[in-house]
Enzyme design. Structure first.
Site, short mmCIF file in Angstrom:
data_model
loop_
_atom_site.label_atom_id
_atom_site.label_comp_id
_atom_site.label_asym_id
_atom_site.label_seq_id
_atom_site.Cartn_x
_atom_site.Cartn_y
_atom_site.Cartn_z
N CYS A 126 5.60 1.52 2.05
CA CYS A 126 4.23 1.98 1.83
C CYS A 126 3.59 2.21 3.18
O CYS A 126 4.14 1.85 4.21
CB CYS A 126 3.41 0.98 1.02
SG CYS A 126 1.99 1.81 0.26
N CYS A 136 -2.83 3.95 0.85
CA CYS A 136 -1.37 4.08 0.79
C CYS A 136 -0.89 5.50 1.10
O CYS A 136 0.31 5.77 1.11
CB CYS A 136 -0.87 3.64 -0.58
SG CYS A 136 -1.37 1.96 -0.98
N LYS A 205 2.61 0.13 -11.40
CA LYS A 205 1.81 -0.75 -10.55
C LYS A 205 0.35 -0.53 -10.89
O LYS A 205 -0.17 0.58 -10.76
CB LYS A 205 2.08 -0.44 -9.08
CG LYS A 205 1.29 -1.33 -8.13
CD LYS A 205 1.63 -1.00 -6.69
CE LYS A 205 0.86 -1.89 -5.73
NZ LYS A 205 1.14 -1.54 -4.33
N ARG A 215 -3.94 -8.90 0.24
CA ARG A 215 -4.54 -7.99 1.23
C ARG A 215 -4.86 -8.74 2.51
O ARG A 215 -4.84 -8.16 3.59
CB ARG A 215 -5.78 -7.33 0.63
CG ARG A 215 -5.30 -6.45 -0.51
CD ARG A 215 -6.31 -5.54 -1.07
NE ARG A 215 -5.65 -4.79 -2.15
CZ ARG A 215 -6.24 -4.34 -3.22
NH1 ARG A 215 -7.53 -4.52 -3.37
NH2 ARG A 215 -5.55 -3.69 -4.13
N LYS A 258 4.12 -4.50 -11.97
CA LYS A 258 3.32 -5.34 -11.09
C LYS A 258 1.86 -5.23 -11.48
O LYS A 258 1.38 -4.10 -11.62
CB LYS A 258 3.52 -4.87 -9.64
CG LYS A 258 2.78 -5.70 -8.61
CD LYS A 258 3.00 -5.16 -7.20
CE LYS A 258 2.25 -6.02 -6.20
NZ LYS A 258 2.34 -5.52 -4.84
N SER A 284 0.18 -12.21 -5.63
CA SER A 284 -0.51 -13.24 -4.85
C SER A 284 -1.56 -14.00 -5.66
O SER A 284 -1.68 -15.21 -5.55
CB SER A 284 -1.15 -12.58 -3.63
OG SER A 284 -2.05 -11.55 -4.03
ZN LIG Z 1 0.19 0.50 -0.10
#
Ligand SMILES: [Zn+2]
Length: 335
Positions: A126, A136, A205, A215, A258, A284
């Site tokens: 990414c 992204c 995703k 992040r 995800k 996370s």
């Molecule tokens: Zn990304």
């Protein structure tokens, strides 16, 4: 299955098979083993560096030397694979650090493969960690605002994947959610002779609030706007299946959903409809919630983690990507 095809009480007593551990194990339908686990790791430049992530106790940004130490430990516990994310020293508008020959991930891959040839090294593909704006893809701005450009981004993604594989990565995992990126990456890898390198695509995703702590870990929060113009709406399941179908047509070998726990219906449908190797990413926020509750003594960390991962397996996940992989490996070996 119709109701008539089952027995009735009192002839039928489901509790008969729950009487002892040996009986319960004998009829257990789902297994969780260390062979299914992938450990995500964050790498940045430096030496002897283990920088903790506040919202993810036990997770660190590692310098390459410490990364190798961590990977050796995980591998000794039986964890077969890692997924690498890089934090570059500098960011720009074309994500140069993502595909630099000596980029941080490329360096880390070389070191890992040298130290642990048997460890499967998967690289996240990414641009967000390497872009000054944290998105992204390539951003264009005009009076109407900012736009993430799809097709021009594909070239950079393909270049990133190729440079990671050239450094020794065993598998690449594109997570950007640009349309057509699997095809672009497959074609670039094939052109360069990497026809045997598999692609695990983040096929479904979702634009999820569960990514919060990541992040901080990857230092990839967007500087403006959000990712909803490319990541999926959490309301959509049929669209997730179309995303998976597209990625498979473009050459994905493994498809990922995800986040994991709040999206087990998607995991199940993807596995049932397509029958392809399916991965679930326990993200996370999922990890942070368990850690926070366990730190307060409100839940049993080990029991809740093992039950959650077992549920992912039951839903249809062949592969589980989890920050708890080393702990889980230890727990499973103690069982
Ligand atoms: Zn990304």
């Amino acid at each position: 299955m119709s109701l008539q095809s089952f027995g009735q009480f009192p002839a039928c007593r489901p509790r008969r098979l729950r009487q002892s551990p040996v009986l319960r194990r004998l009829v257990s339908e789902t297994q969780l083993s260390v062979a299914h686990l992938v450990l995500p790791l964050f790498v940045r430049s430096g030496r002897k560096l283990r920088r903790p992530i506040a919202a993810m106790p036990g997770v660190f940004q590692f310098s390459p030397d410490e990364l190798v130490r961590e990977a050796v430990q995980a591998h000794e516990l039986g964890v077969p694979a890692v997924l690498l994310f890089g934090i570059p020293d500098t960011k720009d508008a074309k994500a140069s650090g993502a595909y630099a020959r000596n980029g941080i991930v490329q360096q880390a891959v070389r070191l890992l493969k040298k130290a642990l040839p048997e460890l499967l090294v998967i690289t996240d593909v990414c641009l967000c960690e390497y872009m000054e704006h944290g998105h992204c893809g390539i951003v264009s701005r005009d009076k109407a605002g900012a736009k993430i450009l799809n097709d021009p981004t594909l070239k950079l993604l393909a270049r990133t994947a190729a440079s990671q594989v050239a450094a020794g990565a065993d598998m690449v995992a594109p997570s950007d959610m640009m349309d057509g990126r699997v095809r672009a990456i497959r074609s670039e890898l094939d052109t360069l002779g990497f026809t045997d390198t598999p692609i695990m695509s983040y096929a479904a995703k979702f634009a999820s609030a569960f990514y919060g702590p990541f992040r901080e870990a990857a230092e990839s929060a967007p500087k403006f706007g959000d990712r909803r113009s490319y990541q999926m709406d959490p309301a959509n399941a049929a669209e997730a299946l179309r995303e998976v179908a597209l990625d498979l047509q473009e050459g994905a070998d493994i498809v990922m959903v995800k986040p994991a726990l709040a999206y087990l219906d998607i995991v199940h449908r993807v596995k049932t409809e397509f029958g392809y190797p399916t991965a679930a990413y326990a993200v996370s926020g999922e990890y942070a919630m368990v850690k926070a509750a366990a730190t307060n003594g409100w839940i049993d960390e080990r029991a809740v983690t093992l039950e959650s991962l077992l549920a992912m397996r039951r839903a249809g996940a062949d592969i589980i990507i989890t920050y708890a992989a080393s702990d889980v490996a230890r727990w499973l070996s103690e069982k």
